[in-house]
Design an enzyme around this catalytic site. Structure first.
Site, PDB file in Angstrom:
ATOM      1  N   ASP A  83      10.562  14.514 -32.301  1.00 42.46           N
ATOM      2  CA  ASP A  83       9.920  13.902 -31.132  1.00 42.46           C
ATOM      3  C   ASP A  83       8.408  13.975 -31.262  1.00 42.46           C
ATOM      4  O   ASP A  83       7.891  14.624 -32.160  1.00 42.46           O
ATOM      5  CB  ASP A  83      10.362  14.657 -29.870  1.00 42.46           C
ATOM      6  CG  ASP A  83      10.014  16.140 -29.980  1.00 42.46           C
ATOM      7  OD1 ASP A  83       8.902  16.502 -29.624  1.00 42.46           O
ATOM      8  OD2 ASP A  83      10.864  16.929 -30.481  1.00 42.46           O
ATOM      9  N   ASP A 128       6.501  15.363 -28.886  1.00 50.74           N
ATOM     10  CA  ASP A 128       6.118  16.298 -27.825  1.00 50.74           C
ATOM     11  C   ASP A 128       5.734  15.487 -26.574  1.00 50.74           C
ATOM     12  O   ASP A 128       6.532  14.641 -26.165  1.00 50.74           O
ATOM     13  CB  ASP A 128       5.018  17.251 -28.307  1.00 50.74           C
ATOM     14  CG  ASP A 128       4.995  18.524 -27.480  1.00 50.74           C
ATOM     15  OD1 ASP A 128       6.065  19.046 -27.148  1.00 50.74           O
ATOM     16  OD2 ASP A 128       3.896  18.997 -27.133  1.00 50.74           O
TER      17      ASP A 128
HETATM   18  N1  ADE Z   1       8.213  19.186 -28.785  1.00 50.48           N
HETATM   19  C1  ADE Z   1       8.719  20.355 -29.134  1.00 50.48           C
HETATM   20  N2  ADE Z   1       8.146  21.509 -28.714  1.00 50.48           N
HETATM   21  C2  ADE Z   1       8.648  22.717 -29.098  1.00 50.48           C
HETATM   22  N3  ADE Z   1       9.733  22.855 -29.867  1.00 50.48           N
HETATM   23  C3  ADE Z   1      10.331  21.752 -30.305  1.00 50.48           C
HETATM   24  N4  ADE Z   1      11.410  21.570 -31.075  1.00 50.48           N
HETATM   25  C4  ADE Z   1      11.615  20.259 -31.214  1.00 50.48           C
HETATM   26  N5  ADE Z   1      10.680  19.536 -30.535  1.00 50.48           N
HETATM   27  C5  ADE Z   1       9.864  20.457 -29.959  1.00 50.48           C
END
Ligand code: ADE
Ligand SMILES: CSC[C@H]1O[C@H](OP(=O)(O)O)[C@H](O)[C@@H]1O
Length: 297
Positions: free
Chosen positions: A222, A224
Site C-alpha cells: 500500500d 500508507d
Molecule cells: N502502511 C503500513 N504501515 C505500517 N505497517 C504496514 N504494513 C503494511 N502496510 C503498512
C-alpha cells in the site's frame, strides 16, 4: 525442547531460518516437516518452529504473529523468537514482511530489500542484555549486506513477471497496531524513510546481538496514507495485495535458500557480539551466564 513429528524427523538444527510475517504462515514447498516446541529464558516463541527441507536444504520456519495471526506487532515475543532460532543453530534469518510505501516509485506488488532502518517503536524490550551483562552492539548497518545481496539476486533468479525489486531502502518501524496519521506519514517521508512496517525492530537488533545475519524481503502492499490520490491503507487492503504476492515471495525464498546454502556468506553479524560484550563472561553471575548461554557460545 519438545518435538512433535509431522513426518519422520531428520535434522533438528538449521543454518537458515525464515520468519514469515503477515500473509506468510507456511512455506508450501517445505518437505519432511517436523515441528519443534522450544522454551527459552525469554519465554515461548510466537509458535512452534517448523523444520523442513527446501530444495534439499534444511530450513527453520517461524510465523511471526503465530498461526491464526493472534499476536499484534507489540505482542510478538521477539527475544524468545530469536533465542529459539539461535538454539537451533541458525546463522541466517530471512525476514518476510508486509510494508507500506512512502515513496512513489515503490509500488504495491513490488519487493524491497532494505539496507537501513529507523526504530520508532516505544514499548518493546530491544535487548537480551541487562541484569548483569552489558553489550553495545553496532547497528550502523542493521541489515546484513551479504544476505541482502543474496535476496536481491534471488529475486532476479525467481523471474517474477509483475512488479520489480528495489535494493536499498530505509525501513521505518512504528509501534502500531494502528496505522500512521497523515501527519506522521508525511514526517516519515521527510526523514527519508522509504517503507513502513511494525515488526522489523527490535527483531533486527536482537538478531545482531545473537550474531545471526538478518535481512528482509519486504512486500509492498500500500501507499500508507501520504499519497494525494491513493486510498489510505487499511488491513483489508494491505492483506489483499499481500495475498497476490505471497506465491512470488515463496519463489524468492526458495532461490535465496539455495544461494545461501551454496555460498554460506560471511556476515558482519557473525562476530558482532564478540566486539560488543563489555562485561567479561567471568564477571557474570551463574544465572546470567545460563540465561545468555546460547548467545555467548
Ligand atoms: N502502511 C503500513 N504501515 C505500517 N505497517 C504496514 N504494513 C503494511 N502496510 C503498512
Ligand atoms: C496486515 S498489514 C500490517 C501488519 O503487516 C506487517 O507485519 P509483518 O512485518 O509481520 O508482515 C506490519 O508490520 C503489520 O504488523
Amino acid at each position: 525442547m519438545t518435538i512433535s513429528t509431522i513426518e519422520p524427523s531428520t535434522a533438528l538444527s538449521a543454518d537458515i531460518a525464515v520468519i514469515g510475517g503477515s500473509g506468510l504462515y507456511q512455506i508450501q514447498a517445505l518437505t519432511n516437516k517436523r515441528s519443534v516446541t522450544i522454551q527459552t529464558p525469554y519465554g515461548s516463541p510466537s509458535d512452534d518452529i517448523v523444520l523442513g527441507e527446501l530444495e534439499g536444504v534444511t530450513v527453520a520456519f517461524l510465523t511471526r504473529h503465530g498461526q491464526g495471526h493472534k499476536l499484534t506487532p507489540s505482542e510478538v515475543p521477539y527475544r524468545a523468537n530469536i533465542y529459539a532460532l539461535k538454539t537451533l543453530g541458525v546463522r541466517y534469518i530471512v525476514s518476510v514482511s508486509a510494508v507500506g510505501s512512502l515513496q512513489e516509485p515503490l509500488k504495491p506488488l513490488d519487493m524491497v530489500v532494505p539496507d537501513q532502518m529507523i526504530d520508532m517503536t516505544k514499548q518493546r524490550v530491544s535487548t537480551f542484555f541487562g541484569e548483569g551483562a552489558v553489550a553495545h552492539i553496532s547497528m550502523a548497518d542493521p541489515l546484513c549486506p551479504a544476505l541482502a545481496n543474496i535476496l536481491t539476486r534471488a529475486y532476479d533468479k525467481a523471474e517474477i513477471d509483475e512488479g520489480t525489486c528495489h535494493p536499498q531502502a530505509t525501513y521505518i518501524c512504528i509501534e502500531g497496531p494502528q496505522f500512521s496519521t497523515r501527519a506522521e506519514s508525511k514526517w516519515y517521508r521527510q526523514m527519508q524513510a522509504d517503507v513502513i512496517g511494525m515488526t522489523n525492530m527490535p527483531e533486527a537488533k536482537l538478531a545482531r546481538e545473537a550474531s545471526i545475519a538478518y535481512a528482509t524481503l519486504a512486500l509492498v502492499t500500500d501507499f500508507d496514507c501520504w499519497h494525494p490520490t491513493e486510498e489510505a491503507v487499511s488491513a483489508d487492503y494491505a492483506i489483499k495485495n499481500l495475498m497476490k504476492n505471497a506465491e512470488n515471495a515463496q519463489k524468492v525464498i526458495k532461490e535465496a535458500v539455495a544461494l545461501i546454502a551454496a555460498e554460506s556468506p560471511d556476515s558482519i553479524a557473525h562476530n558482532a557480539l564478540a566486539q560488543a560484550l563489555v562485561t567479561p563472561i567471568e564477571a557474570m553471575d551463574e544465572h546470567t551466564k545460563i540465561r545468555l548461554a546460547a548467545l555467548l557460545t
